[in-house]
Motif scaffolding. Structure first.
Motif, mmCIF file in Angstrom:
data_model
loop_
_atom_site.group_PDB
_atom_site.id
_atom_site.type_symbol
_atom_site.label_atom_id
_atom_site.label_comp_id
_atom_site.label_asym_id
_atom_site.label_seq_id
_atom_site.Cartn_x
_atom_site.Cartn_y
_atom_site.Cartn_z
ATOM 1 N N ASP A 77 1.225 -1.288 -0.243
ATOM 2 C CA ASP A 77 0.079 0.051 -0.129
ATOM 3 C C ASP A 77 0.957 1.103 0.190
ATOM 4 N N ASP A 126 0.396 3.805 -2.923
ATOM 5 C CA ASP A 126 -0.111 5.107 -2.502
ATOM 6 C C ASP A 126 0.465 5.774 -2.935
ATOM 7 N N ALA A 127 2.284 6.424 -2.906
ATOM 8 C CA ALA A 127 3.258 7.237 -3.808
ATOM 9 C C ALA A 127 3.023 7.160 -4.975
ATOM 10 N N LEU A 166 0.204 6.483 -7.128
ATOM 11 C CA LEU A 166 -0.942 6.719 -7.267
ATOM 12 C C LEU A 166 -0.704 8.823 -7.258
ATOM 13 N N LYS A 167 -0.113 9.326 -5.935
ATOM 14 C CA LYS A 167 0.798 10.368 -5.662
ATOM 15 C C LYS A 167 1.413 11.187 -6.871
ATOM 16 N N GLU A 168 1.601 10.256 -7.452
ATOM 17 C CA GLU A 168 2.737 10.784 -7.614
ATOM 18 C C GLU A 168 1.970 10.563 -9.806
ATOM 19 N N GLY A 169 0.605 10.361 -10.129
ATOM 20 C CA GLY A 169 0.382 10.404 -10.780
ATOM 21 C C GLY A 169 0.305 9.170 -12.164
ATOM 22 N N ASP A 209 -3.796 2.760 -12.330
ATOM 23 C CA ASP A 209 -2.953 1.740 -11.352
ATOM 24 C C ASP A 209 -3.263 0.698 -12.141
ATOM 25 N N TRP A 266 9.829 3.256 -5.411
ATOM 26 C CA TRP A 266 9.843 4.197 -4.075
ATOM 27 C C TRP A 266 10.712 4.529 -4.070
ATOM 28 N N ILE A 280 11.151 7.690 -6.166
ATOM 29 C CA ILE A 280 10.297 8.557 -6.067
ATOM 30 C C ILE A 280 10.485 8.959 -4.116
ATOM 31 N N THR A 281 11.660 8.694 -2.949
ATOM 32 C CA THR A 281 12.213 9.163 -1.616
ATOM 33 C C THR A 281 14.010 8.958 -2.267
#
Length: 166
Positions: free
Chosen positions: A16, A20-21, A23-26, A29, A63, A92-93
């Motif tokens: 999750d 979630d990360a 989905l936040k980046e656009g 799914d 991520w 992302i991180t």
């Protein structure tokens, strides 16, 4: 197109946070590929499908780097494969892992990882050679034993007898 790749090591762990990360980046799914497999396993089905699917101009987002690569050598191999295909990669991180921009900084970091991977590989080879030489000096026989074991010699004689008897 931007794709996400998420991985956890066991079925008990949850994807999750990574999803979630993405989905936040656009990332949609349908463009998120997920594996539940240990990083030590070479075969990751969904990563393999993703690598087969991506085309020039696409971006694979993770991520965190350790979700993608097992080792520096594996990371280097993936980066070379991405470069050959014209595929970009972004974490992302970890902002230092971003090949979507052509900055000299991102290229430097990727090349530093490649150099470290080569160093790691060379050290492993040196250690292996030293260990083999030491074993030989101590009289250890390396590799598969030559010839057929006594037990299998007996089985071979029986097989020949059974064959002759029809």
């Amino acid at each position: 197109m931007i794709f996400g790749y998420a991985r956890v090591s066991t079925n008990e762990q949850n994807l999750d946070l990574q999803i979630d990360a993405f989905l936040k980046e656009g990332i949609k799914d349908k463009n998120i590929y997920m594996d539940k497999v240990s990083s030590t396993k070479e075969e990751r089905r969904k990563l393999g499908k993703l690598l087969d699917y991506v085309r020039e101009g696409d971006t694979i987002m993770v991520w965190k780097l350790d979700r993608l690569a097992r080792s520096l050598i594996h990371f280097t191999k993936l980066m070379n494969e991405f470069e050959e295909k014209g595929v970009k990669c972004k974490s992302i991180t970890e902002p230092f892992l971003d090949t979507t921009d052509k900055s000299s900084h991102s290229k430097l970091i990727v090349n530093m990882f490649a150099a470290l991977a080569q160093l790691e590989r060379d050290i492993i080879i040196e250690r292996t050679k030293a260990g083999l030489e030491s074993a030989r000096r101590h009289g250890n026989v390396l590799g598969v034993p030559k010839g057929i074991s006594k037990k299998n010699q007996q089985k071979a004689v029986l097989c020949v007898e059974y064959f002759r008897d029809g």
